[in-house]
Write a protein that holds these residues in place. Structure first.
Motif, PDB file in Angstrom:
ATOM      1  N   HIS A  97      -0.922   2.466   8.716  1.00 13.05           N
ATOM      2  CA  HIS A  97      -1.405   3.768   8.242  1.00 13.05           C
ATOM      3  C   HIS A  97      -1.815   4.667   9.411  1.00 13.05           C
ATOM      4  O   HIS A  97      -1.596   5.873   9.377  1.00 13.05           O
ATOM      5  CB  HIS A  97      -2.563   3.584   7.261  1.00 13.05           C
ATOM      6  N   ARG A  98      -2.372   4.089  10.470  1.00  9.71           N
ATOM      7  CA  ARG A  98      -2.736   4.873  11.649  1.00  9.71           C
ATOM      8  C   ARG A  98      -1.478   5.458  12.285  1.00  9.71           C
ATOM      9  O   ARG A  98      -1.444   6.643  12.638  1.00  9.71           O
ATOM     10  CB  ARG A  98      -3.484   3.993  12.656  1.00  9.71           C
TER      11      ARG A  98
ATOM     12  N   GLU B 205       0.828  -1.203   0.000  1.00  9.95           N
ATOM     13  CA  GLU B 205       0.000   0.000   0.000  1.00  9.95           C
ATOM     14  C   GLU B 205       0.867   1.259   0.000  1.00  9.95           C
ATOM     15  O   GLU B 205       0.629   2.203   0.733  1.00  9.95           O
ATOM     16  CB  GLU B 205      -0.959  -0.025   1.187  1.00  9.95           C
TER      17      GLU B 205
ATOM     18  N   ASP C 150      -0.501  -5.690   9.802  1.00  5.34           N
ATOM     19  CA  ASP C 150      -1.797  -5.006   9.861  1.00  5.34           C
ATOM     20  C   ASP C 150      -1.616  -3.619   9.249  1.00  5.34           C
ATOM     21  O   ASP C 150      -1.150  -2.690   9.923  1.00  5.34           O
ATOM     22  CB  ASP C 150      -2.264  -4.909  11.314  1.00  5.34           C
ATOM     23  N   MET C 151      -1.980  -3.487   7.978  1.00  9.40           N
ATOM     24  CA  MET C 151      -1.741  -2.228   7.269  1.00  9.40           C
ATOM     25  C   MET C 151      -2.608  -1.088   7.806  1.00  9.40           C
ATOM     26  O   MET C 151      -2.211   0.067   7.746  1.00  9.40           O
ATOM     27  CB  MET C 151      -1.926  -2.409   5.762  1.00  9.40           C
ATOM     28  N   ALA C 152      -3.777  -1.378   8.354  1.00 11.97           N
ATOM     29  CA  ALA C 152      -4.595  -0.321   8.970  1.00 11.97           C
ATOM     30  C   ALA C 152      -3.825   0.297  10.132  1.00 11.97           C
ATOM     31  O   ALA C 152      -3.814   1.526  10.305  1.00 11.97           O
ATOM     32  CB  ALA C 152      -5.933  -0.884   9.421  1.00 11.97           C
ATOM     33  N   GLU C 153      -3.164  -0.554  10.905  1.00 15.11           N
ATOM     34  CA  GLU C 153      -2.361  -0.059  12.029  1.00 15.11           C
ATOM     35  C   GLU C 153      -1.160   0.742  11.527  1.00 15.11           C
ATOM     36  O   GLU C 153      -0.812   1.782  12.089  1.00 15.11           O
ATOM     37  CB  GLU C 153      -1.896  -1.230  12.899  1.00 15.11           C
TER      38      GLU C 153
END
Length: 123
Positions: free
Chosen positions: A112-113, A80, A107-110
Motif C-alpha cells: 500500500h505504501r 486487500e 507485506d501489505m503495508a509495504e
C-alpha cells in the motif's frame, strides 16, 4: 472451505473480504480448466484462511472482459483489493502451494505504501 462460484453481483463483496481471494477464471468446455479443478479444490480445503472462487467465463462475460481474460484457466490473487498475481495457465499442486505461501508472506503495508508513492508521483 468449498470453492465458491461468483458472478458480477457477488464479485465485489468477495473482493471486500479481508481474506486473500484466489480467483480461477474457467469454462466448462476447457480441458485444462477441468484438470486444474481438483488441484484448486484441494488447495481450498487445505487453506480455510483463503477464499477460493471460480468465475465461469461463458456466463460472466462482463467480468471476463473487465479483467481482459484472453486465455483460460487464468488465476488471479487479490489481497486487500490489490491484485498480487495474474497468470494464464493451470498450475500444478506444488506450484499452487508455493504461490499461496508467497501470497501469505506479502507485506501489505509495504504494498500500500508503494501504491501511494506511485500515485503521488503521477500527480
Amino acid at each position: 472451505m468449498a470453492v465458491e462460484n461468483l458472478n458480477q453481483d457477488t464479485f465485489k463483496t468477495a473482493l471486500d473480504d479481508e481474506r486473500p481471494l484466489v480467483v480461477d477464471f474457467w469454462a466448462p468446455w476447457c480441458g485444462p480448466c477441468r484438470n486444474f479443478a481438483p488441484v484448486f479444490e484441494a488447495a481450498s480445503e487445505a487453506h480455510p484462511d483463503i477464499r477460493f472462487v471460480k468465475i465461469n467465463t461463458e456466463e460472466e462475460q462482463d467480468l471476463t472482459n473487465a479483467f481482459r481474460i484472453r486465455s483460460i484457466p487464468t488465476l488471479m490473487v487479490f489481497r486487500e483489493q490489490v491484485m498480487l498475481f495474474n497468470q494464464a495457465g493451470a498450475l500444478s499442486a506444488p506450484q499452487l502451494e508455493q504461490l499461496i505461501g508467497q501470497i501469505k508472506s506479502v507485506d501489505m503495508a509495504e504494498v500500500h505504501r508503494q501504491i501511494a508513492e506511485d500515485a503521488a508521483a503521477k500527480e
